[in-house]
Design an enzyme around this catalytic site. Structure first.
Site, PDB file in Angstrom:
ATOM      1  N   ASP A  91       0.727  -1.297   0.120  1.00 52.84           N
ATOM      2  CA  ASP A  91      -0.144  -0.032   0.106  1.00 52.84           C
ATOM      3  C   ASP A  91       1.088   1.071   0.039  1.00 52.84           C
ATOM      4  OD1 ASP A  91      -2.131   1.593  -0.135  1.00 52.84           O
ATOM      5  OD2 ASP A  91      -3.077   0.983   1.706  1.00 52.84           O
ATOM      6  N   ASP A 270      -7.687  -7.374   1.294  1.00 51.14           N
ATOM      7  CA  ASP A 270      -6.599  -7.255   2.333  1.00 51.14           C
ATOM      8  C   ASP A 270      -7.449  -6.888   3.668  1.00 51.14           C
ATOM      9  OD1 ASP A 270      -5.578  -4.598   3.608  1.00 51.14           O
ATOM     10  OD2 ASP A 270      -6.237  -4.346   1.705  1.00 51.14           O
TER      11      ASP A 270
HETATM   12  N1  PRF Z   1      -6.493   3.881   0.250  1.00 55.79           N
HETATM   13  C1  PRF Z   1      -5.303   3.388   0.558  1.00 55.79           C
HETATM   14  N2  PRF Z   1      -5.353   2.217   1.158  1.00 55.79           N
HETATM   15  C2  PRF Z   1      -6.274   1.742   1.895  1.00 55.79           C
HETATM   16  C3  PRF Z   1      -7.657   2.553   1.875  1.00 55.79           C
HETATM   17  C4  PRF Z   1      -7.717   3.542   0.963  1.00 55.79           C
HETATM   18  O1  PRF Z   1      -8.707   4.267   0.663  1.00 55.79           O
HETATM   19  C5  PRF Z   1      -8.351   1.731   2.652  1.00 55.79           C
HETATM   20  C6  PRF Z   1      -9.985   2.039   2.484  1.00 55.79           C
HETATM   21  N3  PRF Z   1     -10.408   1.786   3.886  1.00 55.79           N
HETATM   22  C7  PRF Z   1      -8.010   0.626   3.145  1.00 55.79           C
HETATM   23  N4  PRF Z   1      -6.493   0.686   2.876  1.00 55.79           N
HETATM   24  N5  PRF Z   1      -3.940   3.721   0.080  1.00 55.79           N
END
Ligand code: PRF
Length: 375
Positions: A91, A270
């Site tokens: 992420d 995830d």
């Molecule tokens: N953006 C990013 N990671 C995330 C989310 C998002 O909106 C969410 C949503 N709850 C979880 N992880 N970059």
């Protein structure tokens, strides 16, 4: 082509497919256990494989803070650093900046924030977040986005969503100007935002599809809105996102949320639920959730889930695991974590088989009926 659809359900939007990476093929639908800091807490990579995990998730925000890019690059990237040879997604860190750090300031350039570790001021931009993920060497990179809170006003969500589109464009441009460092290929997904507003989601999805990403994530969900709202947005996304690209619902969720999202065409998930809840002694089984800390299990020598095919259910009793938790033995939380990872892998694997057999909806309904009886 790194994604191949194998079967599309006839009575729902569910599908099963394969996503190809240089670290292996990922059968979808798939659940990705969370290994934020290059560790799925308490679980070794070979144990993840034993639970049939196909891909794990790590976090750019945490790895950038520690160990930092210099050490990560010297290690030869995250796969070698942690000795996980399967696929890994990172992420972008944007979401963690919003939830973990103080004093964040979002501008067109990016987001400046105070490190939650040492208080230093740092900046993430769409470009340097791609650079960090090049250094981490993840198989799938996520671009910097903003995930507004579910209580944000429509006008805020609209402006933020437009900025996330411009950030996605910059990320894509920078991605195409830079190269992988360790000899394996990397993919870049797009993240749609827009809250629960259908028109804003439509603008976001269309703009990202025009940018042609390797896959599409639905971000900004599971931030406190009712599940029905999320399902409505997934149904809309299904009509907007290309059929031949993977779809990832970020940060979701419970077994029920996952199956309802698979039914609406989602391929990847995830969530910290299996690992976080495991560390609290809560285990997931085909008959619902159980809190093994409870004294009611102190003389219950039966399996957590009799007949469930994994080491934890075969080898240990409820009473033994309850005892471990009760006296604070670390094996207790590890066994609960293994049970949960194994269960979430079983759930998506079984959904996949049922899609292939054309019996997904019937199976989902009977599974949830049994599961929710004790939920
Ligand atoms: N953006 C990013 N990671 C995330 C989310 C998002 O909106 C969410 C949503 N709850 C979880 N992880 N970059």
């Amino acid at each position: 082509m790194n994604f191949r659809l194998l079967h599309t359900d006839t009575n729902t939007a569910a599908r099963c497919a394969e996503l190809y990476t240089d670290h292996g093929t990922i059968p979808t639908p798939v659940f990705m256990p969370v290994g934020t800091r290059a560790s799925v807490k308490s679980v070794e990579p070979h144990e993840l494989k034993e639970q049939q995990a196909h891909i794990i998730l790590a976090n750019t925000y945490h790895l950038y803070l520690k160990p930092g890019n210099a050490i990560m690059e010297k290690a030869g990237g995250v796969h070698r650093f942690m000795n996980w040879q399967g696929p890994l997604l990172t992420d972008s860190g944007g979401y963690q900046v919003y939830s973990l750090s103080e004093l964040r300031k979002i501008t067109e350039e990016g987001v400046t924030f105070k490190s939650h570790l040492d208080g230093s001021m740092l900046q993430f931009t769409p470009e340097n977040v791609v650079d960090t993920q090049r250094i981490i060497g993840s198989d799938i990179l996520m671009p910097l986005d903003e995930c507004p809170s579910s209580t944000a006003e429509r006008e805020y969500i609209r402006k933020s969503g437009e900025m996330t589109i411009r950030w996605a464009e910059r990320a894509k441009q920078h991605f195409s100007l830079t190269r992988p460092l360790y000899g394996h290929g990397q993919m870049l997904f797009g993240i749609t935002q827009g809250g629960t507003h259908a028109d804003l989601r439509t603008i976001s999805a269309k703009a990202l599809v025009d940018l042609d990403f390797d896959g599409y994530a639905t971000g900004g969900m599971a931030v406190g809105e009712p599940a029905e709202e999320m399902y409505r947005i997934l149904e809309l996304s299904h009509t907007l996102l290309p059929e031949h690209k993977p779809r990832y619902l970020m940060g979701v969720g419970t077994p029920e949320n996952i199956l309802n999202a698979i039914e609406r065409g989602v391929d990847m998930f995830d969530c910290v639920i299996p690992t976080r809840e495991g560390r609290n002694g809560r285990v997931y089984t085909r008959h619902g959730k159980m809190n093994l800390r409870s004294a009611k299990y102190s003389e219950d020598f039966s399996s957590i889930d009799e007949g469930f095919d994994n080491d934890v259910c075969r080898n240990y009793s409820r009473a033994y695991i309850r005892h471990l938790l009760n006296v604070g033995e670390i094996l207790g939380l590890k066994l609960c974590t293994l049970q949960n990872i194994s269960f979430f892998m079983w759930l998506t694997r079984t959904a996949r088989t049922q899609i292939q057999n054309g019996s997904f909806r019937e199976w989902k309904e009977s599974f949830l009926e049994q599961y929710k009886r004790n939920d």
